[in-house]
Write a protein that holds these residues in place. Sequence first.
Motif, PDB file in Angstrom:
ATOM      1  N   GLN A 221       0.978  -1.046  -0.094  1.00  0.00           N
ATOM      2  CA  GLN A 221      -0.213   0.235  -0.040  1.00  0.00           C
ATOM      3  C   GLN A 221       0.583   1.247  -0.101  1.00  0.00           C
ATOM      4  N   PRO A 222       0.685   2.362  -0.788  1.00  0.00           N
ATOM      5  CA  PRO A 222       1.261   3.439  -0.821  1.00  0.00           C
ATOM      6  C   PRO A 222       1.393   4.003   0.744  1.00  0.00           C
ATOM      7  N   LEU A 223       1.917   4.922   1.487  1.00  0.00           N
ATOM      8  CA  LEU A 223       2.176   5.415   2.709  1.00  0.00           C
ATOM      9  C   LEU A 223       2.059   6.886   2.267  1.00  0.00           C
ATOM     10  N   TYR A 224       1.146   7.371   2.830  1.00  0.00           N
ATOM     11  CA  TYR A 224       0.446   8.721   2.979  1.00  0.00           C
ATOM     12  C   TYR A 224       0.480   9.330   4.448  1.00  0.00           C
ATOM     13  N   ILE A 225       1.092   9.891   4.365  1.00  0.00           N
ATOM     14  CA  ILE A 225       0.937  11.182   6.130  1.00  0.00           C
ATOM     15  C   ILE A 225       0.386  12.252   5.324  1.00  0.00           C
ATOM     16  N   PRO A 226      -0.872  12.685   5.951  1.00  0.00           N
ATOM     17  CA  PRO A 226      -1.267  13.585   5.032  1.00  0.00           C
ATOM     18  C   PRO A 226      -1.033  14.940   6.101  1.00  0.00           C
ATOM     19  N   TYR A 227      -0.174  15.960   5.734  1.00  0.00           N
ATOM     20  CA  TYR A 227       0.473  17.200   6.177  1.00  0.00           C
ATOM     21  C   TYR A 227      -0.784  17.855   7.045  1.00  0.00           C
ATOM     22  N   PRO A 237       8.925  23.572  10.598  1.00  0.00           N
ATOM     23  CA  PRO A 237       9.959  23.237  10.305  1.00  0.00           C
ATOM     24  C   PRO A 237       9.961  22.389   8.706  1.00  0.00           C
ATOM     25  N   VAL A 238       8.728  21.637   8.586  1.00  0.00           N
ATOM     26  CA  VAL A 238       8.603  20.862   7.474  1.00  0.00           C
ATOM     27  C   VAL A 238       8.319  21.963   6.351  1.00  0.00           C
ATOM     28  N   ILE A 239       7.725  22.861   6.473  1.00  0.00           N
ATOM     29  CA  ILE A 239       7.348  23.350   5.345  1.00  0.00           C
ATOM     30  C   ILE A 239       8.201  24.838   4.767  1.00  0.00           C
ATOM     31  N   MET A 240       8.703  25.437   5.960  1.00  0.00           N
ATOM     32  CA  MET A 240       9.312  26.682   5.512  1.00  0.00           C
ATOM     33  C   MET A 240      10.422  27.148   6.393  1.00  0.00           C
ATOM     34  N   GLY A 241      10.727  25.655   7.485  1.00  0.00           N
ATOM     35  CA  GLY A 241      12.124  25.986   8.387  1.00  0.00           C
ATOM     36  C   GLY A 241      12.258  27.080   9.064  1.00  0.00           C
ATOM     37  N   ASP A 242      13.021  27.444   9.560  1.00  0.00           N
ATOM     38  CA  ASP A 242      12.716  28.486  10.935  1.00  0.00           C
ATOM     39  C   ASP A 242      12.321  30.173  10.405  1.00  0.00           C
ATOM     40  N   LEU A 243      11.668  30.422  10.294  1.00  0.00           N
ATOM     41  CA  LEU A 243      10.899  31.552  10.816  1.00  0.00           C
ATOM     42  C   LEU A 243      10.730  32.037  12.090  1.00  0.00           C
ATOM     43  N   ASP A 244      10.396  34.361  11.736  1.00  0.00           N
ATOM     44  CA  ASP A 244      10.446  34.824  12.486  1.00  0.00           C
ATOM     45  C   ASP A 244       9.293  34.578  13.227  1.00  0.00           C
ATOM     46  N   ASP A 245       9.010  35.684  14.235  1.00  0.00           N
ATOM     47  CA  ASP A 245       7.972  35.377  15.109  1.00  0.00           C
ATOM     48  C   ASP A 245       6.694  35.853  14.842  1.00  0.00           C
ATOM     49  N   PRO A 281      -6.970  18.091  13.679  1.00  0.00           N
ATOM     50  CA  PRO A 281      -5.746  17.639  12.843  1.00  0.00           C
ATOM     51  C   PRO A 281      -7.256  17.388  11.697  1.00  0.00           C
ATOM     52  N   VAL A 282      -8.244  18.836  11.633  1.00  0.00           N
ATOM     53  CA  VAL A 282      -8.696  18.588  10.131  1.00  0.00           C
ATOM     54  C   VAL A 282      -7.859  19.319   9.049  1.00  0.00           C
ATOM     55  N   PRO A 283      -8.243  19.070   8.338  1.00  0.00           N
ATOM     56  CA  PRO A 283      -8.208  19.523   6.961  1.00  0.00           C
ATOM     57  C   PRO A 283      -7.997  20.411   5.898  1.00  0.00           C
ATOM     58  N   PHE A 284      -7.195  21.264   5.809  1.00  0.00           N
ATOM     59  CA  PHE A 284      -6.599  22.098   4.928  1.00  0.00           C
ATOM     60  C   PHE A 284      -6.025  22.125   3.668  1.00  0.00           C
ATOM     61  N   SER A 285      -5.883  23.146   2.913  1.00  0.00           N
ATOM     62  CA  SER A 285      -5.068  22.802   1.642  1.00  0.00           C
ATOM     63  C   SER A 285      -3.993  23.917   1.983  1.00  0.00           C
ATOM     64  N   ILE A 286      -2.856  23.184   1.630  1.00  0.00           N
ATOM     65  CA  ILE A 286      -1.807  23.824   2.345  1.00  0.00           C
ATOM     66  C   ILE A 286      -1.373  24.159   0.559  1.00  0.00           C
ATOM     67  N   HIS A 287      -2.172  23.942  -0.194  1.00  0.00           N
ATOM     68  CA  HIS A 287      -1.661  25.304  -1.627  1.00  0.00           C
ATOM     69  C   HIS A 287      -2.716  25.613  -1.716  1.00  0.00           C
ATOM     70  N   LYS A 288      -3.512  25.726  -1.242  1.00  0.00           N
ATOM     71  CA  LYS A 288      -4.149  27.624  -1.045  1.00  0.00           C
ATOM     72  C   LYS A 288      -3.107  28.549  -0.350  1.00  0.00           C
ATOM     73  N   LEU A 289      -3.385  27.455   0.770  1.00  0.00           N
ATOM     74  CA  LEU A 289      -1.794  28.524   1.713  1.00  0.00           C
ATOM     75  C   LEU A 289      -0.760  29.140   1.302  1.00  0.00           C
ATOM     76  N   TRP A 290       0.212  28.189   0.734  1.00  0.00           N
ATOM     77  CA  TRP A 290       0.867  28.254   0.092  1.00  0.00           C
ATOM     78  C   TRP A 290       0.660  29.815  -1.784  1.00  0.00           C
ATOM     79  N   PHE A 291      -0.606  29.744  -1.996  1.00  0.00           N
ATOM     80  CA  PHE A 291      -1.083  30.428  -2.958  1.00  0.00           C
ATOM     81  C   PHE A 291      -1.520  31.127  -2.452  1.00  0.00           C
ATOM     82  N   LYS A 367       9.043  22.579  -2.185  1.00  0.00           N
ATOM     83  CA  LYS A 367       8.158  20.916  -2.185  1.00  0.00           C
ATOM     84  C   LYS A 367       7.155  20.178  -2.125  1.00  0.00           C
ATOM     85  N   LEU A 368       6.255  21.263  -2.768  1.00  0.00           N
ATOM     86  CA  LEU A 368       4.696  20.946  -2.874  1.00  0.00           C
ATOM     87  C   LEU A 368       5.037  20.158  -4.646  1.00  0.00           C
TER      88      LEU A 368
END
Lengths: 631, 77
Positions: A221-227, A237-245, A281-291, A367-368
């Motif tokens: 089975q494919p392994l998926y870890i929904p973000y 840390p996975v999507i942005m690395g270190d950020l200021d406050d 843990p509720v879905p949202f679109s990371i693509h929309k976040l980025w856009f 990354k996307l």
Amino acid sequence: MAADLTLLGSVESAKGATITVCLDEETVSGLAFIGGRGYRIGQVGSFVRISMGYLDLFGVVSEVGAGAAPESLAAVEPHGHRWMTVQLVGEADQRGEFRRGVSQYPTIGDPVHLVTEDDLAAVYGRPDSPNFVRVGHLASSESIPALLDITKLVTRHSAVLGSTGAGKTTTVASILDVLANRERYQSARVIVLDMHGEYPKALRDKCTVFRVSAQRDAGEQPLYIPYWALTFDELLPVIMGDLDDVGRGAILEKVTQLKQAALSKQPRAGVTPDNLTVDTPVPFSIHKLWFDLHRLVNATHTQSGGQSDATEALEFDQSGTPVQAGDPMKVMPPRYQPQTQAAGETKIYLSSSPLNIRRPLHALASKLRDPRFAFLFSPGPWCPDIDGLPEEDLDSLVEAWVGGPEPVTVLDLSGIPYSVLTHLAGVLLRVIYDALFWSRELSEGGRERPLLVVLEEAHAYLGRDNHGPAADSVKRIVKEGRKYGIGAMIVSQRPAEIDTTILSQCGTLLAMRLANTTDRAQVTAAAPDNLEGLFNMLPALRTGEAIIVGEAVNLPLRAVIIAPPEGRRPDSDDPLVYDERGPGGWNRNREPSDYGEVVGAWRRQDRRSPRIVRSGEGGTTQGAEDSSSVV
Amino acid sequence: MEKEAPPRVQRTQVASSNIQSIGYHPPTQTLEVEFLSGRIYQYFDVPETVYQAFMEASSKGRFLASGIKGAYRYARL
């Protein structure tokens, strides 16, 4: 002395649980024959029985000879009496029932006896009890099975430690094989975090394999870890690395908004708009976040103040359509007119957003787009659309992992980019832990259907200096999992690199051959019994031998673990430089090579050759009678 | 139903101290060898005549070492 063949000597001093025994002058050194069986006297690691009349104490020989003699005597009679140091471990009453711990201590003169196989069988042997599984036999006696109490093994955690090549993986496979015995434990459940893809072969008809680049035809089975199942602190840390406050706050707010919006479109059990947080843990679109964020900081506008979506200065071609309006799901940014302040032309202004996140956003976009991250950001049916609505919810994901038809689930992490591997291993563990923790009172929850989590190559992410989510998750499991039915089995070849608090929480230790002194010291320190002598044997254990101490065994024991039959062993054999029987090695002519294939596999990130023809399971078996059987 | 299934290699058990079974897929000229260790390999572009000679060889291990090892590319399954 004929009446008491088993007598070895007498107790001369007792210091806590450490007993010094003076061997009887008449004790024959070497072999003793009792009941037709030969016993070697004074073997380090062997057991002795101290008879106290109504009670028998049992102990392990940890030292024999001059070193064990009392210091004051060493000078007087260097070659006189023979001495032996014994560590007490338990006692047996008259009915022969064995208990850990000692209620009374021996005194001077109490006789010390050799432990015969019959004694040992009484202490170790309960092969019929359904609570015990057989993993092998005693190193000293093949007729006595090595039994592990599965309740204690699973819920009190365990560690399998040993140098490379000592047989760790085989041992674990062997234990899992007996745990996953459907005839005894129909509802067993085990998850293996497999760093190198070694286990599927050993457990092939008892496990479901999840792998990043799954071979569907091989039943994987494919392994998926929904973000969106990650908490904000895990995700950032996975999507942005270190950020200021400021940047962090802005993204936190944006994610919460997107989750709220998605929740309002489709309600989900257990979440209301009021109790939703950024970590729910509720879905949202990371693509929309980025856009949205990309537009916020990178768009140019037709005015400098009061900028909004309507003031964006998209670039148009002659016919008046945007050159590139952008596409969030394809990670395509829109094209804007360049900033210009030139006189006579329409002035175009840069975005007035104060956020300084352009570079992290570029990293997120790449990354996307990266196929290696697809398991995380485009997780198949769990990938939300632009409105944050995926086809499947988390229930089906968790069910696939811990509620599948097979007793063992292998999560093969070998295809996950190394930079995020340990991070995501922690996330996986956290998701599983949370699911079973909160459902602990339900029939599928942890308390009612305990889960064993096997952490292979644990030193890679449980280091002392490692404070990632993996170390946190495992610490939580070993500290609290016992109460909620989540047990860990930690497998490592570098115990010295594992956090001491984690190792000391392991109730059962299976220590295999360990040559490195630091590692050995760490294991000895973590051992639940006072058995230094036993652990001094670690460098001299044979492959497949283990010293098992702790809660899952009655008595510390040195066992030979049954290896799974050939063909069902884990895939951890080392490459052979001189390969006599297989197809490879340095000792062969060079076949015509094709480095196009090599690079192709690299680019595909898939070790499986596309040329491979599907293989028939159990092909025709004509002439089966003359095939040599291998078991 | 059998026809629609993708072609599969069918292996035949052989008597050998090293090899468990051997199979051949004529359309792709793929030779499949299962070792007693349980490992399965596919050799590519192996002519059918070589396969036939392999099956007839009295010592499979020796034939593999001299006629196939080092002569054809392979992949592990």
